[in-house]
Design a protein around this motif. Structure first.
Motif, PDB file in Angstrom:
ATOM      1  N   ARG A  96       0.817  -1.301   0.003  1.00  0.00           N
ATOM      2  CA  ARG A  96      -0.130   0.075  -0.095  1.00  0.00           C
ATOM      3  C   ARG A  96       0.941   1.282   0.076  1.00  0.00           C
ATOM      4  NH1 ARG A  96      -5.396  -0.167   3.747  1.00  0.00           N
ATOM      5  NH2 ARG A  96      -5.485   2.024   3.187  1.00  0.00           N
ATOM      6  N   HIS A 130      -1.311  -4.690  -3.720  1.00  0.00           N
ATOM      7  CA  HIS A 130      -2.245  -3.809  -3.659  1.00  0.00           C
ATOM      8  C   HIS A 130      -2.380  -2.853  -4.985  1.00  0.00           C
ATOM      9  CE1 HIS A 130      -4.460  -0.087  -2.540  1.00  0.00           C
ATOM     10  NE2 HIS A 130      -3.254   0.758  -2.911  1.00  0.00           N
ATOM     11  N   ASP A 169     -12.923   1.444  -6.400  1.00  0.00           N
ATOM     12  CA  ASP A 169     -12.170   2.417  -6.997  1.00  0.00           C
ATOM     13  C   ASP A 169     -11.824   1.985  -8.368  1.00  0.00           C
ATOM     14  OD1 ASP A 169      -9.991   0.823  -6.623  1.00  0.00           O
ATOM     15  OD2 ASP A 169      -9.511   1.690  -4.858  1.00  0.00           O
ATOM     16  N   LYS A 192     -13.353   6.980  -6.219  1.00  0.00           N
ATOM     17  CA  LYS A 192     -12.906   7.005  -4.965  1.00  0.00           C
ATOM     18  C   LYS A 192     -11.721   8.007  -4.640  1.00  0.00           C
ATOM     19  CE  LYS A 192     -10.192   4.152  -1.979  1.00  0.00           C
ATOM     20  NZ  LYS A 192      -9.969   2.411  -1.441  1.00  0.00           N
ATOM     21  N   ARG A 194      -8.945   8.866  -1.364  1.00  0.00           N
ATOM     22  CA  ARG A 194      -8.689   8.508  -0.038  1.00  0.00           C
ATOM     23  C   ARG A 194      -7.987   9.840   0.494  1.00  0.00           C
ATOM     24  NH1 ARG A 194      -8.205   4.710   3.404  1.00  0.00           N
ATOM     25  NH2 ARG A 194      -8.350   2.990   2.124  1.00  0.00           N
ATOM     26  N   ASP A 197      -5.833   7.343   6.154  1.00  0.00           N
ATOM     27  CA  ASP A 197      -5.939   5.878   6.365  1.00  0.00           C
ATOM     28  C   ASP A 197      -7.447   5.816   6.719  1.00  0.00           C
ATOM     29  OD1 ASP A 197      -4.937   3.497   6.432  1.00  0.00           O
ATOM     30  OD2 ASP A 197      -4.818   3.366   8.604  1.00  0.00           O
ATOM     31  N   ASP A 218     -12.939  -6.215  -3.618  1.00  0.00           N
ATOM     32  CA  ASP A 218     -11.748  -5.317  -3.369  1.00  0.00           C
ATOM     33  C   ASP A 218     -10.532  -6.222  -3.074  1.00  0.00           C
ATOM     34  OD1 ASP A 218     -10.174  -2.896  -3.309  1.00  0.00           O
ATOM     35  OD2 ASP A 218     -11.469  -1.929  -1.468  1.00  0.00           O
ATOM     36  N   ASP A 219      -9.322  -5.555  -3.104  1.00  0.00           N
ATOM     37  CA  ASP A 219      -8.273  -6.268  -2.608  1.00  0.00           C
ATOM     38  C   ASP A 219      -8.143  -6.673  -1.291  1.00  0.00           C
ATOM     39  OD1 ASP A 219      -7.572  -3.750  -2.317  1.00  0.00           O
ATOM     40  OD2 ASP A 219      -5.495  -4.128  -2.347  1.00  0.00           O
ATOM     41  N   ILE A 221      -9.757  -5.652   3.015  1.00  0.00           N
ATOM     42  CA  ILE A 221     -10.656  -4.963   3.753  1.00  0.00           C
ATOM     43  C   ILE A 221      -9.721  -4.538   5.053  1.00  0.00           C
ATOM     44  CG2 ILE A 221     -12.615  -4.622   5.224  1.00  0.00           C
ATOM     45  CD1 ILE A 221     -13.824  -6.353   3.037  1.00  0.00           C
ATOM     46  N   SER A 222      -9.373  -3.478   5.481  1.00  0.00           N
ATOM     47  CA  SER A 222      -8.617  -3.246   6.633  1.00  0.00           C
ATOM     48  C   SER A 222      -9.642  -2.539   7.489  1.00  0.00           C
ATOM     49  CB  SER A 222      -7.507  -2.219   6.210  1.00  0.00           C
ATOM     50  OG  SER A 222      -6.609  -1.973   7.169  1.00  0.00           O
ATOM     51  N   ARG A 223      -9.695  -1.211   7.837  1.00  0.00           N
ATOM     52  CA  ARG A 223     -10.763  -0.740   8.778  1.00  0.00           C
ATOM     53  C   ARG A 223     -11.982  -0.760   8.083  1.00  0.00           C
ATOM     54  NH1 ARG A 223      -7.183   3.816  10.136  1.00  0.00           N
ATOM     55  NH2 ARG A 223      -6.518   3.635  12.257  1.00  0.00           N
ATOM     56  N   GLY A 224     -12.284  -0.892   6.734  1.00  0.00           N
ATOM     57  CA  GLY A 224     -13.559  -1.110   6.210  1.00  0.00           C
ATOM     58  C   GLY A 224     -13.989   0.420   5.941  1.00  0.00           C
ATOM     59  N   THR A 225     -13.192   1.443   5.805  1.00  0.00           N
ATOM     60  CA  THR A 225     -13.470   2.817   5.489  1.00  0.00           C
ATOM     61  C   THR A 225     -14.188   2.782   4.218  1.00  0.00           C
ATOM     62  OG1 THR A 225     -11.705   3.290   7.043  1.00  0.00           O
ATOM     63  CG2 THR A 225     -12.791   5.123   5.649  1.00  0.00           C
ATOM     64  N   THR A 226     -13.524   2.265   3.088  1.00  0.00           N
ATOM     65  CA  THR A 226     -13.612   2.223   1.897  1.00  0.00           C
ATOM     66  C   THR A 226     -15.112   1.445   1.537  1.00  0.00           C
ATOM     67  OG1 THR A 226     -11.434   1.982   1.212  1.00  0.00           O
ATOM     68  CG2 THR A 226     -13.036   1.213  -0.533  1.00  0.00           C
TER      69      THR A 226
END
Ligand code: R5P
Length: 310
Positions: A96, A130, A169, A192, A194, A197, A218-219, A221-226
């Motif tokens: 990333r 990523h 995105d 999208k 960004r 973070d 998506d590639d 999911i981290s925080r899920g913000t996207t």
């Protein structure tokens, strides 16, 4: 034929064990020591001399610890006269960090690639970087797999008569289109941006989602913000139902529970990262068979790309 020797770091023992079971080879023991000054030392406890060594380590939390462990294992294998040192990195977290999009920032994706090569890595096997150009950060051969086959296999069991695949995105739209092609579905993508973070804006969706059953792809999911931002846009535009799929299910900050509570029909990811939580809406698909097949092909000098073409 040189003997294969598979070692696993401590990031994801279950995946290492599964890969070894598919390969029908033993997992070689590793001794990890931490000294009083907090430095680590690794000892590979099986002969590496003239072996084709594979070191499996996902760069997941704690990323820095796991990275240093991988570097030390590669160094130990090279120092023990391995014929070739292959790093199997199911999730390459530093991917990333791949561009200079602010003044005076580091580009970790490139630096970590250089560190791996300096440590003795001759070849890398990884999954869903990523962005595809991160491949070019490595000065050694990289086999870059994806999990579209596994994810598509899962969704083929669903009623797809009214479905559309949506990438959050434009950067991931090409992979989403490849995934949609496998399922014979149309594709749409979010516009999208960004901000940080923990903040993203999706200003528009290019493509028709009204009244459709959406599969978000998506590639990671981290925080899920996207995904949360995309859920808002999809609902505004009248999506009928929404399922979420990704390769790397990192689910930081309790993202899994929050996502499940957000009225998505299901969440699907692979096991490139170990999962700390379970949820009835979550399905975890294994990439161990694909990684084992790729390892076997690399070891035998056979084509890998022919197996995993988009
Ligand atoms: C970012 O551009 C990636 O494609 C993913 O959308 C992102 O890494 C997901 O992170 P988060 O879940 O924290 O938004």
């Amino acid at each position: 034929m040189r003997e294969i020797a598979v070692f696993g770091g401590s990031s994801h023992p279950a995946l290492t064990a599964e890969i070894c079971a598919h390969l029908a080879v033993p997992q070689r023991p590793v001794l990890l020591k931490r000294f009083a000054n907090d430095c680590l030392e690794v000892q590979l406890q099986s002969n590496c001399r003239e072996r084709d060594v594979f070191i499996i380590q996902s760069l997941v939390r704690p990323v820095q610890e796991n990275l240093v462990e991988l570097l030390l294992m590669a160094d130990a294998a090279r120092g023990a006269s391995a014929a070739r040192v292959n790093a199997v990195i199911p999730h390459y977290a530093y991917a990333r960090s791949d561009k200079k999009d602010a003044p005076r920032i580091s580009i970790g994706g490139r630096l970590v690639a250089d560190l791996l090569v300096t440590a003795g890595v001759d070849r890398v096997l990884t999954l869903n970087l990523h962005s595809p150009q991160v491949h070019g950060f490595f000065s050694v051969p990289v086999d870059h797999l994806h999990a579209l086959r596994e994810l598509a296999g899962h969704f083929r069991q669903r009623d797809l008569s009214n479905a559309v695949v949506v990438s959050p995105d434009l950067g991931y739209a090409k992979s989403a289109a490849a995934f949609a092609r496998r399922l014979g579905l149309p594709v749409a993508a979010g516009a999208k941006e960004r901000v940080s973070d923990s903040e993203v804006h999706i200003t528009a969706i290019i493509g028709d989602v009204a009244g459709h059953d959406v599969i978000i792809l998506d590639d990671e999911i981290s925080r899920g913000t996207t995904v949360f931002e995309l859920l808002d846009r999809l609902r505004e535009q009248g999506a009928r139902s929404i399922a979420v799929a990704c390769t790397h299910g990192l689910f930081a900050d309790n993202a899994l529970d929050k996502l499940a509570a957000a009225e998505v029909t299901e969440i699907v990811c692979t096991n490139t990262a170990p999962l700390e939580a379970e949820h009835p809406k979550l399905t975890v698909l294994s990439v161990a068979p694909a990684l084992a097949e790729a390892i076997s092909r690399i070891h035998n000098g056979e084509s890998v790309s022919s197996l995993f073409d988009h």
